[in-house]
Scaffold this motif. Structure first.
Motif, PDB file in Angstrom:
ATOM      1  N   LYS A   1     -53.581  52.881 -22.002  1.00 31.25           N
ATOM      2  CA  LYS A   1     -52.093  52.719 -22.017  1.00 31.25           C
ATOM      3  C   LYS A   1     -51.748  52.619 -23.562  1.00 31.25           C
ATOM      4  O   LYS A   1     -52.227  51.819 -24.580  1.00 31.25           O
ATOM      5  N   ILE A   2     -50.654  53.586 -24.002  1.00 28.64           N
ATOM      6  CA  ILE A   2     -50.203  53.586 -25.219  1.00 28.64           C
ATOM      7  C   ILE A   2     -48.833  53.360 -25.564  1.00 28.64           C
ATOM      8  O   ILE A   2     -47.883  53.734 -24.792  1.00 28.64           O
TER       9      ILE A   2
ATOM     10  N   ILE B   1     -45.841  53.649 -28.423  1.00 34.01           N
ATOM     11  CA  ILE B   1     -45.393  54.265 -29.925  1.00 34.01           C
ATOM     12  C   ILE B   1     -44.295  53.632 -30.668  1.00 34.01           C
ATOM     13  O   ILE B   1     -43.303  53.571 -30.058  1.00 34.01           O
TER      14      ILE B   1
ATOM     15  N   ARG C   1     -41.877  59.927 -33.219  1.00 36.52           N
ATOM     16  CA  ARG C   1     -42.354  59.597 -31.739  1.00 36.52           C
ATOM     17  C   ARG C   1     -42.738  60.801 -30.797  1.00 36.52           C
ATOM     18  O   ARG C   1     -43.579  60.772 -30.229  1.00 36.52           O
TER      19      ARG C   1
ATOM     20  N   THR D   1     -46.066  61.875 -29.117  1.00 39.85           N
ATOM     21  CA  THR D   1     -46.047  61.943 -27.581  1.00 39.85           C
ATOM     22  C   THR D   1     -46.323  63.119 -27.048  1.00 39.85           C
ATOM     23  O   THR D   1     -47.307  63.218 -26.349  1.00 39.85           O
TER      24      THR D   1
ATOM     25  N   ASN E   1     -50.180  63.339 -24.994  1.00 34.37           N
ATOM     26  CA  ASN E   1     -49.923  63.736 -23.618  1.00 34.37           C
ATOM     27  C   ASN E   1     -50.768  65.048 -23.238  1.00 34.37           C
ATOM     28  O   ASN E   1     -50.970  65.567 -22.048  1.00 34.37           O
TER      29      ASN E   1
ATOM     30  N   ILE F   1     -48.664  57.257 -22.032  1.00 40.59           N
ATOM     31  CA  ILE F   1     -47.464  56.587 -22.871  1.00 40.59           C
ATOM     32  C   ILE F   1     -46.727  55.744 -22.049  1.00 40.59           C
ATOM     33  O   ILE F   1     -45.844  56.104 -21.349  1.00 40.59           O
TER      34      ILE F   1
ATOM     35  N   GLU G   1     -41.810  53.188 -25.914  1.00 42.94           N
ATOM     36  CA  GLU G   1     -41.811  53.533 -27.291  1.00 42.94           C
ATOM     37  C   GLU G   1     -40.855  52.462 -27.735  1.00 42.94           C
ATOM     38  O   GLU G   1     -40.034  51.684 -27.156  1.00 42.94           O
TER      39      GLU G   1
END
Length: 244
Positions: free
Chosen positions: A6-7, A9, A17, A21, A25, A32, A35
């Motif tokens: 789990k990220i 940004i 961004r 992404t 991905n 993601i 953000e």
């Protein structure tokens, strides 16, 4: 495959961004989850989403990426931090807040692939109960504006001098602002022993134990001229560790 990383940004530039992404991905194990376009909003997103990894730009208005990274260290579950910035000259400061990696824009597939490998290694260690602050088997120290990674087996001893910790390795001395007690914690699992309140010694490097006075001793270690003090309070435990 189930998403496992789990990220979040955090970058004030929409294009950056979007670029991150897109690149992230490409990996099916990545999700993601949030953000943000500022450090303040980013902190809120991280607290709400509890990601595994946070990608952070450094130069942002008001709360900088470095300030955000320091704030994240206070969380109960600290995420891994990857700085993603256009500026290469913040690397040493990034090291001080225990960043996993430091990417310089523009990003490429090779950079992302490498950092994802490191993420998975660190998270795997965490799931096995390994302390993430111990890094990936090397101790990071500053050396004339660079970051040098020392293998614990090459470190002969560490000692505190004034407000710095000196690390003696490979016949050189490196300076660190990290207190010796914190470095001792990082080196848990390796054969280091506190011989004195100001000294931490690699047991594998000891070659001679010399009686001194009032029950105290001194040590000689491989490749080092300096004799290291052993407080009498530590002598018995040291001999038990050294002798068959």
């Amino acid at each position: 495959m189930k998403k496992t990383l789990k990220i979040v940004i955090i970058d004030d530039e929409p294009y950056s961004r979007d670029e991150l992404t897109f690149l992230l991905n490409q990996y099916e194990e990545v999700e993601i989850v949030g953000e943000a376009d500022s450090g303040e909003k980013g902190l809120e997103v991280v607290m709400r989403k509890e990601p595994d990894v946070v990608f952070i730009d450094i130069e942002m208005p008001q709360m900088s990426g470095l300030d955000l990274a320091k704030a994240l260290q206070n969380m109960k579950h600290v995420p891994l931090i990857v700085f993603a910035t256009a500026y290469a000259d913040y690397a040493v400061k990034a090291f001080r807040v225990q960043a996993l990696d430091y990417l310089v824009k523009p990003f490429d597939d090779e950079q992302i692939d490498e950092v994802l490998k490191r993420m998975k290694e660190r998270l795997s260690e965490s799931s096995k109960g390994v302390d993430l602050t111990a890094g990936v088997g090397k101790l990071a120290v500053e050396d004339e504006g660079r970051i040098v990674y020392l293998s614990p087996k090459d470190i002969a001893y560490l000692f505190r001098e004034d407000r710095e910790t000196m690390i003696c390795a490979n016949e050189r001395k490196y300076s660190s602002r990290t207190p010796i007690k914190d470095l001792e914690e990082k080196l848990k699992g390796y054969p280091f022993f506190r011989t004195h309140k100001s000294y931490l010694v690699n047991l594998d490097k000891i070659e001679e134990l010399i009686p001194w006075f009032n029950g105290a001793y001194q040590l000689k270690v491989v490749g080092q001229k300096e004799e290291i003090p052993v407080s009498r309070n530590y002598v018995k435990a040291l001999r038990e560790r050294l002798e068959l």
